[in-house]
Design a protein around this motif. Structure first.
Motif, PDB file in Angstrom:
ATOM      1  N   SER A   1     -14.125  -5.298  -9.047  1.00 56.81           N
ATOM      2  CA  SER A   1     -13.160  -6.369  -8.723  1.00 56.81           C
ATOM      3  C   SER A   1     -11.994  -5.845  -7.890  1.00 56.81           C
ATOM      4  O   SER A   1     -10.854  -6.295  -8.022  1.00 56.81           O
ATOM      5  CB  SER A   1     -12.623  -7.045  -9.996  1.00 56.81           C
ATOM      6  N   LYS A   2     -12.310  -4.872  -7.039  1.00 53.07           N
ATOM      7  CA  LYS A   2     -11.349  -4.357  -6.056  1.00 53.07           C
ATOM      8  C   LYS A   2     -10.240  -3.503  -6.668  1.00 53.07           C
ATOM      9  O   LYS A   2      -9.252  -3.205  -6.004  1.00 53.07           O
ATOM     10  CB  LYS A   2     -10.742  -5.492  -5.226  1.00 53.07           C
ATOM     11  N   ILE A   3     -10.399  -3.030  -7.901  1.00 57.70           N
ATOM     12  CA  ILE A   3      -9.355  -2.173  -8.465  1.00 57.70           C
ATOM     13  C   ILE A   3      -9.321  -0.837  -7.719  1.00 57.70           C
ATOM     14  O   ILE A   3      -8.252  -0.245  -7.545  1.00 57.70           O
ATOM     15  CB  ILE A   3      -9.559  -1.950  -9.984  1.00 57.70           C
ATOM     16  N   THR A   4     -10.475  -0.356  -7.239  1.00 57.37           N
ATOM     17  CA  THR A   4     -10.482   0.889  -6.475  1.00 57.37           C
ATOM     18  C   THR A   4      -9.802   0.689  -5.123  1.00 57.37           C
ATOM     19  O   THR A   4      -9.095   1.571  -4.636  1.00 57.37           O
ATOM     20  CB  THR A   4     -11.918   1.395  -6.282  1.00 57.37           C
ATOM     21  N   GLY A   5     -10.008  -0.468  -4.523  1.00 54.08           N
ATOM     22  CA  GLY A   5      -9.325  -0.765  -3.267  1.00 54.08           C
ATOM     23  C   GLY A   5      -7.821  -0.866  -3.458  1.00 54.08           C
ATOM     24  O   GLY A   5      -7.042  -0.415  -2.613  1.00 54.08           O
TER      25      GLY A   5
ATOM     26  N   GLN B   1      -5.270  -0.846 -13.810  1.00 54.94           N
ATOM     27  CA  GLN B   1      -4.376  -1.990 -13.565  1.00 54.94           C
ATOM     28  C   GLN B   1      -2.988  -1.717 -14.155  1.00 54.94           C
ATOM     29  O   GLN B   1      -1.963  -1.982 -13.518  1.00 54.94           O
ATOM     30  CB  GLN B   1      -4.982  -3.248 -14.200  1.00 54.94           C
ATOM     31  N   THR B   2      -2.954  -1.170 -15.353  1.00 52.76           N
ATOM     32  CA  THR B   2      -1.681  -0.858 -15.999  1.00 52.76           C
ATOM     33  C   THR B   2      -0.942   0.250 -15.259  1.00 52.76           C
ATOM     34  O   THR B   2       0.281   0.188 -15.076  1.00 52.76           O
ATOM     35  CB  THR B   2      -1.936  -0.433 -17.461  1.00 52.76           C
ATOM     36  N   LEU B   3      -1.697   1.258 -14.819  1.00 52.17           N
ATOM     37  CA  LEU B   3      -1.074   2.348 -14.056  1.00 52.17           C
ATOM     38  C   LEU B   3      -0.393   1.805 -12.803  1.00 52.17           C
ATOM     39  O   LEU B   3       0.756   2.160 -12.487  1.00 52.17           O
ATOM     40  CB  LEU B   3      -2.149   3.370 -13.684  1.00 52.17           C
ATOM     41  N   LEU B   4      -1.087   0.946 -12.078  1.00 52.11           N
ATOM     42  CA  LEU B   4      -0.509   0.363 -10.867  1.00 52.11           C
ATOM     43  C   LEU B   4       0.742  -0.444 -11.188  1.00 52.11           C
ATOM     44  O   LEU B   4       1.782  -0.303 -10.519  1.00 52.11           O
ATOM     45  CB  LEU B   4      -1.543  -0.535 -10.183  1.00 52.11           C
ATOM     46  N   ALA B   5       0.656  -1.274 -12.209  1.00 47.86           N
ATOM     47  CA  ALA B   5       1.792  -2.141 -12.548  1.00 47.86           C
ATOM     48  C   ALA B   5       3.009  -1.324 -12.966  1.00 47.86           C
ATOM     49  O   ALA B   5       4.141  -1.634 -12.576  1.00 47.86           O
ATOM     50  CB  ALA B   5       1.381  -3.103 -13.664  1.00 47.86           C
TER      51      ALA B   5
ATOM     52  N   GLY C   1      -9.850 -12.620  -2.457  1.00 50.32           N
ATOM     53  CA  GLY C   1      -9.710 -11.457  -3.331  1.00 50.32           C
ATOM     54  C   GLY C   1      -9.060 -10.286  -2.622  1.00 50.32           C
ATOM     55  O   GLY C   1      -8.369  -9.472  -3.244  1.00 50.32           O
ATOM     56  N   TRP C   2      -9.267 -10.182  -1.307  1.00 48.97           N
ATOM     57  CA  TRP C   2      -8.638  -9.100  -0.546  1.00 48.97           C
ATOM     58  C   TRP C   2      -7.126  -9.251  -0.551  1.00 48.97           C
ATOM     59  O   TRP C   2      -6.396  -8.264  -0.621  1.00 48.97           O
ATOM     60  CB  TRP C   2      -9.153  -9.098   0.895  1.00 48.97           C
ATOM     61  N   HIS C   3      -6.643 -10.485  -0.451  1.00 51.65           N
ATOM     62  CA  HIS C   3      -5.190 -10.739  -0.509  1.00 51.65           C
ATOM     63  C   HIS C   3      -4.631 -10.252  -1.842  1.00 51.65           C
ATOM     64  O   HIS C   3      -3.593  -9.570  -1.886  1.00 51.65           O
ATOM     65  CB  HIS C   3      -4.935 -12.242  -0.323  1.00 51.65           C
ATOM     66  N   ASP C   4      -5.309 -10.570  -2.945  1.00 51.05           N
ATOM     67  CA  ASP C   4      -4.836 -10.141  -4.270  1.00 51.05           C
ATOM     68  C   ASP C   4      -4.944  -8.625  -4.436  1.00 51.05           C
ATOM     69  O   ASP C   4      -4.131  -8.019  -5.139  1.00 51.05           O
ATOM     70  CB  ASP C   4      -5.644 -10.856  -5.360  1.00 51.05           C
ATOM     71  N   MET C   5      -5.951  -8.016  -3.808  1.00 52.58           N
ATOM     72  CA  MET C   5      -6.078  -6.555  -3.857  1.00 52.58           C
ATOM     73  C   MET C   5      -4.865  -5.895  -3.205  1.00 52.58           C
ATOM     74  O   MET C   5      -4.330  -4.899  -3.730  1.00 52.58           O
ATOM     75  CB  MET C   5      -7.359  -6.120  -3.133  1.00 52.58           C
ATOM     76  N   ILE C   6      -4.426  -6.414  -2.069  1.00 51.35           N
ATOM     77  CA  ILE C   6      -3.246  -5.868  -1.388  1.00 51.35           C
ATOM     78  C   ILE C   6      -2.034  -5.934  -2.311  1.00 51.35           C
ATOM     79  O   ILE C   6      -1.285  -4.962  -2.456  1.00 51.35           O
ATOM     80  CB  ILE C   6      -2.983  -6.642  -0.079  1.00 51.35           C
ATOM     81  N   ALA C   7      -1.833  -7.098  -2.942  1.00 54.52           N
ATOM     82  CA  ALA C   7      -0.687  -7.263  -3.834  1.00 54.52           C
ATOM     83  C   ALA C   7      -0.762  -6.305  -5.022  1.00 54.52           C
ATOM     84  O   ALA C   7       0.246  -5.698  -5.413  1.00 54.52           O
ATOM     85  CB  ALA C   7      -0.613  -8.708  -4.313  1.00 54.52           C
ATOM     86  N   ALA C   8      -1.959  -6.150  -5.593  1.00 56.84           N
ATOM     87  CA  ALA C   8      -2.118  -5.249  -6.754  1.00 56.84           C
ATOM     88  C   ALA C   8      -1.794  -3.810  -6.384  1.00 56.84           C
ATOM     89  O   ALA C   8      -1.375  -3.022  -7.238  1.00 56.84           O
ATOM     90  CB  ALA C   8      -3.546  -5.354  -7.303  1.00 56.84           C
ATOM     91  N   GLY C   9      -1.980  -3.460  -5.102  1.00 57.64           N
ATOM     92  CA  GLY C   9      -1.712  -2.096  -4.653  1.00 57.64           C
ATOM     93  C   GLY C   9      -0.298  -1.905  -4.126  1.00 57.64           C
ATOM     94  O   GLY C   9      -0.008  -0.878  -3.505  1.00 57.64           O
TER      95      GLY C   9
END
Length: 344
Positions: free
Chosen positions: A296-300, A166-170, A197-205
């Motif tokens: 929790s979709k971190i891999t996605g 999560q930190t790496l992505l941010a 959760g899929w919507h939030d996964m897109i944003a996290a990526g």
């Protein structure tokens, strides 16, 4: 002699019993739930929550689950048909749950938790809401699971794994404009909206859901829900996605290439896909639900980031993150090949 035997039995019971304490916990939807800790016998609906239990070393304390989880026996060798207590989070079998005599029933917030609480309250069985698929609540949910089952140290290991990525992505996406993304589930022209959760996964990526402006409460019920919202093909053309990702249902085992090819052929035969910037730039992908949904979709989110911002994530391998999740936390052998893209 009888007196000595009784004393021995009592002493043995005391030596092997686990001290319990009552605690009131606020769950995912703000309900106060009183439970005796640590939980010894739990019924858990929703595969993602059962994964949390296995990741923190509490799978032996899970005495019941839904048929939707049991139907993937390669991934869940711990369960037999006798452990099934309903079809899933929306169709629990209350008689079967009561027969398991659980200390607690866990459901996600998109399950029928209110009905379950009413049905099980007379039997002294509490119902707690924990939504393990929620990307934004991963840390608090894992820490809560650790507390419930007395597995705080293992829960901390899982939190470290998640927070690291999560930190790496941010850090890498800080200040980077998001890429417009269209995510489609199994059915054509069915997508996700805020609240999923899929919507939030897109944003996290580092993506921006092209249907992120949809307020589901303002839409006709016939168009679906946050996880399955029906659209018209013209809407995809109008919203100009630069990345298209289609979810391919499957188990954690490798999806046969013929299945991927068939999905890819159907997807790329559609005019609205080919007319989009994603179609014109060969940025259309099929992804196994398991990689998209890991931890929790971190891999996605990692996979979305790699497709949306390849220059920033060239050194990141989402399948390696998935291997860690499957092997290190689920204790299962990893089988690669969780995404697919052919040439146009």
């Amino acid at each position: 002699m009888l007196f000595k035997s009784t004393l021995f039995a009592a002493a043995a019971a005391l030596a092997t019993s686990v001290p319990l304490w009552a605690e009131t916990i606020t769950d995912d939807v703000g309900r106060s739930v009183e439970v005796s800790l640590p939980i010894q016998r739990a019924v858990i609906f929703n595969r993602y929550s059962v994964e949390f239990a296995r990741a923190i070393g509490a799978i032996d304390q899970v005495v019941g689950t839904g048929a939707s989880t049991y139907r993937d026996p390669d991934y869940w060798p711990e369960f037999t048909e006798t452990d099934v207590v309903g079809q899933g989070q929306n169709e629990p079998n209350y008689e079967a749950i009561i027969a398991k005599n659980p200390d607690l029933v866990i459901m996600p917030r998109n399950g029928v938790y209110e009905e379950a609480a009413r049905q099980l309250e007379p039997f002294g069985i509490p119902v707690m809401v924990i939504t393990a698929w929620d990307t934004l609540k991963h840390v608090e949910n894992v820490e809560l699971m650790g507390k419930l089952f007395g597995q705080e140290e293992q829960a901390a290991d899982l939190v470290d794994y998640y927070v690291g990525y999560q930190t790496l992505l941010a850090e890498r996406l800080d200040g980077v404009p998001p890429v417009p993304v269209y995510l489609e589930e199994k059915r054509p022209l069915v997508t996700v909206t805020p609240g999923s959760g899929w919507h939030d996964m897109i944003a996290a990526g580092g993506g921006e859901n092209v249907f992120g402006d949809i307020v589901i409460e303002d839409q006709a019920a016939s168009r679906g829900n946050v996880n399955a919202f029906t659209i018209d093909p013209e809407e995809i053309v109008q919203r100009q996605p630069q990345l298209i990702v289609k979810l391919e249902p499957g188990s954690y085992t490798t999806i046969p290439e013929a299945q991927y090819k068939a999905t890819w052929a159907d997807l790329t035969s559609r005019e609205e896909i080919l007319s989009s910037p994603a179609g014109q730039n060969d940025n259309v992908h099929v992804i196994n639900y398991y990689l998209a949904g890991g931890s929790s979709k971190i891999t996605g989110a990692l996979q979305i980031a790699k497709w949306a911002h390849p220059e920033l994530f060239a050194d990141i391998d989402p399948e390696e993150a998935m291997r860690q999740w499957i092997e290190d936390f689920q204790g299962m052998p990893y089988q690669p090949g969780m995404t697919y893209q052919a040439g146009f």
